[in-house]
Design a protein around this motif. Structure first.
Motif, short mmCIF file in Angstrom:
data_model
loop_
_atom_site.label_atom_id
_atom_site.label_comp_id
_atom_site.label_asym_id
_atom_site.label_seq_id
_atom_site.Cartn_x
_atom_site.Cartn_y
_atom_site.Cartn_z
N ASP A 11 -12.71 -1.24 -4.00
CA ASP A 11 -12.17 -1.39 -5.36
C ASP A 11 -10.83 -0.67 -5.52
O ASP A 11 -10.59 0.03 -6.51
CB ASP A 11 -13.16 -0.83 -6.40
N GLY A 12 -9.97 -0.79 -4.54
CA GLY A 12 -8.64 -0.18 -4.65
C GLY A 12 -8.60 1.30 -4.32
O GLY A 12 -7.53 1.88 -4.19
N GLN A 13 -9.78 1.95 -4.21
CA GLN A 13 -9.80 3.36 -3.86
C GLN A 13 -9.96 3.52 -2.35
O GLN A 13 -10.80 2.86 -1.75
CB GLN A 13 -10.98 4.07 -4.54
N ASP B 101 0.83 -1.19 0.00
CA ASP B 101 0.00 0.00 0.00
C ASP B 101 0.87 1.25 0.00
O ASP B 101 0.63 2.20 -0.73
CB ASP B 101 -0.90 -0.02 1.23
N LYS C 73 -10.60 0.36 1.95
CA LYS C 73 -10.52 0.52 0.50
C LYS C 73 -11.71 -0.14 -0.16
O LYS C 73 -12.15 -1.21 0.26
CB LYS C 73 -9.25 -0.13 -0.03
#
Lengths: 295, 202
Positions: free
Chosen positions: B80-82, A155, B78
Motif C-alpha cells: 500500500d505504498g509503504q 520512487d 511496498k
C-alpha cells in the motif's frame, strides 16, 4: 576532495538559511522533513537495529563504496556541487542587479547581467538534467525494462519529495511564476546553446551529458525536462503548490518578505545550498541502504 | 650562456607546473577504475543478472527496483505504498568479510546457511558467494516473514550464476578469491555441505 559521502553528511549545517528555507518548504509537503545529519542515526534507521558492531560494519562498507570511483557516489556529489556553484554565481549576479538597479550611477551593472526568464529556464533544465545524471550514477539503471526504470525514478522522487518541492518552488514557481511548468518548454525552445554556455555549471557537466555538441546537450536536457515535467505537473497540482504559497511557507521560517517573488528566488539562489544539501542526504541514504545489504 | 639558462629555467617551470597539475588537481575522481576492494569489475557478476531472480509481488504488494550496480541489485517491497522491506542480492567477491558470519551457522534454508543480523535483517549465503538479504523497514517484519521472502528468491538460478570473466574460461582466476574465505577451521564441513546442497539441473 576525498571526503566520503557519510563524512559530508555529518558536516552539513544543523541550522542555517538553507535548513530554514527547506523547513519552510517542507510545511507544504505531507510527511515533512527532518534535517538528517547523523550518519549513525541514518544507519540505525535503515538496519532497524542499535547494535554498535553492525553500525560500525555498515559504516566501514559505506566508506569503502563511496571511495570507489567506479561506483559513482562521489561523482553524483560533484555534480551537485557544480550545479550549486553555478546557482550561487547566477543568483549573486541577479541580487547585484537588483541592488544596483536603484542607484543611478550603477544602473549599467543591471543591464550587463544576464537577466531573464530564458536563463532561469535553462538553469532549471540543467538542474533537472543533473538530477537525472546523478540518479544513474547513484542507482545505475534499475530493473529490466523502461517501466522498471520509470518506477525507480518515481520512487526516488517520492522519497526526495521535499527536495523536489524545493526545486519546483525555488527554480520554477518563484522566478518564473505559477505557469512556470507550462512556460518552461516554450522558454527552452527559445533558448539557444549560447544560453547554456553562460551557466558556469555547464562546463563541468558537459563531459557527462550524452552528445557531442552544445545543441545535442540542449536536446538531451529538453528530453530530460519533458520526462520530469510530466511528473512535476502532477506533483504541483496534487500539493496545490503556487508561488504565493511558497512565499508564505518560507515566511513562516525566514521571516517576512516584502520584495517581489523573483527577488526572493534570486536571494535564495545566492545564499542557500538547498540543492546540494538535500542531494548529499539522498545519496547518503541510498549508499547506506546498499552497504546494509552487503555486510 | 644566458640563453641556455633561460631554456633550463623555462623547462623546469613547465615540468613543475605539469607535474603539480597532475599530482594536485582533483583529476582522480574522474578517472576510470577505482573499483570496490580493487577487484576487477569483470570478476563481479553484474546486477542485471540478479533482477530476474527477485520474488514476484503478492497481491497488494509491489516490488520496485531501486539500485543496480556491478555485483549488487536492490529492490523495495511496498505494501500500500509503504516500504516494508529492502530486498537485495549482492556478490560477496568484493566483501569477503560478509561471508564470515555464515561460517558457524547450523540453520539452513533450502540448503543454504541462514543468519539473522540484528532485529530486522536476515541473510542467506548461496553457493558460498551470493548474499541474499531481506531487511525489514518501517514498522518491521517478523523473522518468519523474512525467511519466507528469502525462500521466494530464485535460489537455484542464483547458485548457477558465474561472472562474465569466468564464463570466458577464466574460471581459475575468478574462483581464486572464492577459495579464500576466512574461518579456515569451519571451511571443510561447509564445502561438503555445499556440494550436498541442491545444485541446478543444468
Amino acid at each position: 576532495m576525498s571526503r566520503t559521502v557519510l563524512e559530508r553528511l555529518e558536516r552539513l549545517p544543523r541550522r542555517d538559511l538553507t535548513v530554514l528555507s527547506l523547513k519552510g518548504i517542507s510545511t507544504l509537503v505531507p510527511g515533512g522533513w527532518s534535517n538528517l545529519t547523523s550518519a549513525d542515526r541514518l544507519i540505525r534507521e535503515v538496519i532497524g537495529s542499535d547494535d554498535p558492531e553492525l553500525v560500525r560494519q555498515v559504516r566501514a562498507r559505506a566508506d569503502q563504496l563511496s571511495l570507489a570511483r567506479h561506483e559513482g557516489y562521489e561523482r553524483a556529489l560533484s555534480l551537485y556541487d557544480a550545479v550549486n556553484r553555478s546557482q550561487h554565481a547566477t543568483g549573486g549576479l541577479r541580487v547585484l542587479a537588483n541592488v544596483t538597479a536603484g542607484v543611478p550611477l550603477l544602473k549599467r551593472i543591471a543591464s550587463v547581467t544576464p537577466p531573464g526568464d530564458t536563463l532561469q529556464a535553462v538553469d532549471l533544465s540543467l538542474k533537472v538534467g543533473a538530477e537525472l545524471l546523478a540518479f544513474t550514477q547513484v542507482n545505475g539503471l534499475p530493473g529490466d525494462s523502461f517501466a522498471d526504470f520509470g518506477a525507480a525514478l518515481a520512487d526516488y522522487a517520492g522519497e526526495a519529495r521535499v527536495r523536489m518541492a524545493a526545486l519546483v518552488c525555488f527554480d520554477g514557481l518563484l522566478p518564473l511564476g505559477d505557469q512556470a511548468l507550462s512556460r518552461l518548454d516554450g522558454l527552452l525552445g527559445a533558448a539557444g546553446s549560447g544560453d547554456l554556455r553562460k551557466l558556469p555549471a555547464y562546463g563541468r557537466m558537459a563531459a557527462l551529458i550524452p552528445g557531442r555538441s552544445d545543441s545535442e546537450h540542449m536536446n538531451f536536457l529538453r528530453r530530460g525536462v519533458d520526462q520530469w515535467l510530466g511528473w512535476a505537473g502532477g506533483f504541483v497540482s496534487q500539493l496545490g503548490l503556487t508561488g504565493q504559497r511558497a512565499v508564505q511557507a518560507l515566511e513562516s521560517t525566514l521571516g517576512p518578505w516584502q520584495g517581489r517573488m523573483d527577488q526572493l528566488a534570486a536571494f535564495l539562489d545566492a545564499f542557500t545550498d538547498t540543492y546540494a544539501h538535500t542531494g548529499v542526504q539522498a545519496v547518503a541514504r541510498r549508499l547506506v541502504e546498499r552497504a546494509a545489504a552487503e555486510i | 650562456m644566458s640563453r641556455l639558462l633561460r631554456w633550463v629555467i623555462g623547462i623546469t617551470i613547465a615540468v613543475t607546473l605539469i607535474g603539480g597539475a597532475i599530482l594536485l588537481l582533483p583529476f582522480s575522481t574522474w578517472l576510470p577504475g577505482g573499483t570496490v576492494a580493487e577487484i576487477s569489475t569483470r570478476e563481479v557478476v553484474n546486477g542485471t543478472e540478479f533482477n530476474a531472480l527477485f520474488p514476484s509481488a503478492a497481491a497488494g504488494e509491489s516490488v520496485v527496483f531501486t539500485q543496480e550496480k556491478r555485483g549488487f541489485s536492490e529492490a523495495k517491497l511496498k505494501h500500500d505504498g509503504q516500504v516494508t522491506a529492502l530486498l537485495a542480492i549482492s556478490d560477496t567477491v568484493t566483501a569477503p568479510e560478509a561471508r564470515t558470519k555464515f561460517a558457524a551457522v547450523q540453520t539452513r534454508l533450502k540448503g543454504w546457511p541462514l543468519v539473522d543480523q540484528g532485529a530486522q535483517a536476515s541473510a542467506l549465503l548461496v553457493a558460498d558467494r551470493f548474499q541474499v538479504k531481506v531487511i525489514g523497514q518501517g514498522s518491521g517484519l517478523e523473522p518468519e516473514r523474512r525467511h519466507e521472502l528469502l525462500g521466494a528468491f530464485d535460489l537455484q538460478a542464483l547458485a548457477a550464476l558465474q561472472p562474465a570473466a569466468a564464463s570466458r574460461g577464466r574460471l581459475a582466476k575468478a574462483a581464486e578469491p572464492r577459495r579464500l574465505p576466512p574461518a579456515s577451521g569451519e571451511q571443510l564441513p561447509q564445502l561438503e555441505l555445499k556440494s550436498a546442497a541442491p545444485q541446478p539441473a543444468s
